[in-house]
Design an enzyme around this catalytic site. Sequence first.
Site, PDB file in Angstrom:
ATOM      1  N   CYS A 165       2.868   2.874   8.717  1.00 11.89           N
ATOM      2  CA  CYS A 165       3.329   2.478   7.496  1.00 11.89           C
ATOM      3  C   CYS A 165       3.796   3.355   6.721  1.00 11.89           C
ATOM      4  O   CYS A 165       3.433   4.362   6.309  1.00 11.89           O
ATOM      5  CB  CYS A 165       2.203   1.792   6.788  1.00 11.89           C
ATOM      6  N   LEU A 166       5.041   3.077   5.994  1.00 10.46           N
ATOM      7  CA  LEU A 166       5.722   4.190   5.253  1.00 10.46           C
ATOM      8  C   LEU A 166       4.710   4.294   3.814  1.00 10.46           C
ATOM      9  O   LEU A 166       4.747   5.349   3.226  1.00 10.46           O
ATOM     10  CB  LEU A 166       7.101   3.784   4.730  1.00 10.46           C
ATOM     11  N   GLY A 192      10.231  -2.146   9.413  1.00  9.64           N
ATOM     12  CA  GLY A 192      10.335  -3.127   8.268  1.00  9.64           C
ATOM     13  C   GLY A 192       9.629  -2.833   6.925  1.00  9.64           C
ATOM     14  O   GLY A 192       9.213  -1.741   7.109  1.00  9.64           O
ATOM     15  N   GLN A 237       6.317  -2.193  -1.466  1.00 10.27           N
ATOM     16  CA  GLN A 237       6.288  -0.968  -1.225  1.00 10.27           C
ATOM     17  C   GLN A 237       7.237  -0.107  -2.156  1.00 10.27           C
ATOM     18  O   GLN A 237       7.313   1.051  -1.993  1.00 10.27           O
ATOM     19  CB  GLN A 237       6.617  -0.782   0.474  1.00 10.27           C
ATOM     20  N   HIS A 297       2.415  -7.566   9.843  1.00 12.49           N
ATOM     21  CA  HIS A 297       2.307  -6.568   8.953  1.00 12.49           C
ATOM     22  C   HIS A 297       3.013  -6.498   7.590  1.00 12.49           C
ATOM     23  O   HIS A 297       2.352  -6.432   6.496  1.00 12.49           O
ATOM     24  CB  HIS A 297       2.914  -5.172   9.769  1.00 12.49           C
ATOM     25  N   GLU A 298       4.260  -6.998   7.550  1.00  8.30           N
ATOM     26  CA  GLU A 298       4.933  -7.105   6.393  1.00  8.30           C
ATOM     27  C   GLU A 298       4.642  -8.259   5.473  1.00  8.30           C
ATOM     28  O   GLU A 298       4.370  -7.861   4.054  1.00  8.30           O
ATOM     29  CB  GLU A 298       6.455  -7.226   6.574  1.00  8.30           C
ATOM     30  N   HIS A 350       1.639  -7.137   3.331  1.00  4.43           N
ATOM     31  CA  HIS A 350       1.860  -6.285   2.285  1.00  4.43           C
ATOM     32  C   HIS A 350       2.184  -7.146   1.025  1.00  4.43           C
ATOM     33  O   HIS A 350       1.655  -6.750  -0.013  1.00  4.43           O
ATOM     34  CB  HIS A 350       3.084  -5.458   2.386  1.00  4.43           C
TER      35      HIS A 350
HETATM   36 NI    NI Z   1       3.763  -1.070   5.935  1.00  2.00          NI
END
Ligand code: NI
Length: 189
Positions: free
Chosen positions: A108-109, A55, A60, A150-151, A154
């Site tokens: 997480c990226l 995701g 991000q 999670h997304e 963000h």
């Molecule tokens: Ni993430």
Amino acid sequence: MSGWGDMAILKVARLGHPILRRVADPVEPGLIKSPDIQRLIDDMFDTMAEYGGVGLAAPQVHSPVQLLVTEDIMDPDADDELLAERSVVINPKITFLTVEEISYFEGCLSVPDLRGRVPRIRRIRLQGFDRDGNRIDREVEGFPAVVYQHEVDHLNGIVFLDRMQDFATLSYLQEFDRYWSASAGPVAD
Ligand code: NI
């Protein structure tokens, strides 16, 4: 519109960049089909694929708007079973439908090379808009519910580290692979 001839890999903001700690702005529904938003969605899919994420949230990639994308989500506990198809959710809203928790190791990226086990709610209601401006309103449970939580975090300036209750599982990727991955389940991104 956007074929691979003009695909774009966007730069991913890493932990410490203030954009990851802001609450993202809603997208005006009338602008969902605008070229800017459609292009952002295409570029986010390209970026997520390039870096192997499950995701990705718009902040991000330095766009502070309420928009997330997810890849096809496979069942971590049963090989190759598709649990949720790739999606775009704009102005998402999550309502918890249970107090029951599940947890998986997440990554997480924006927090490269770290994995940690995060408690999440097992079943949620997900509302928002898709990339055509159609309303989304559905129940999601299990691992896909983890990915959406999670997304959406963000979009509210929250990263998975904030949700950990116990840092004992926090691991670098190499140590995760060595000591945890066999028993740990999969990684969300
Ligand atoms: Ni993430």
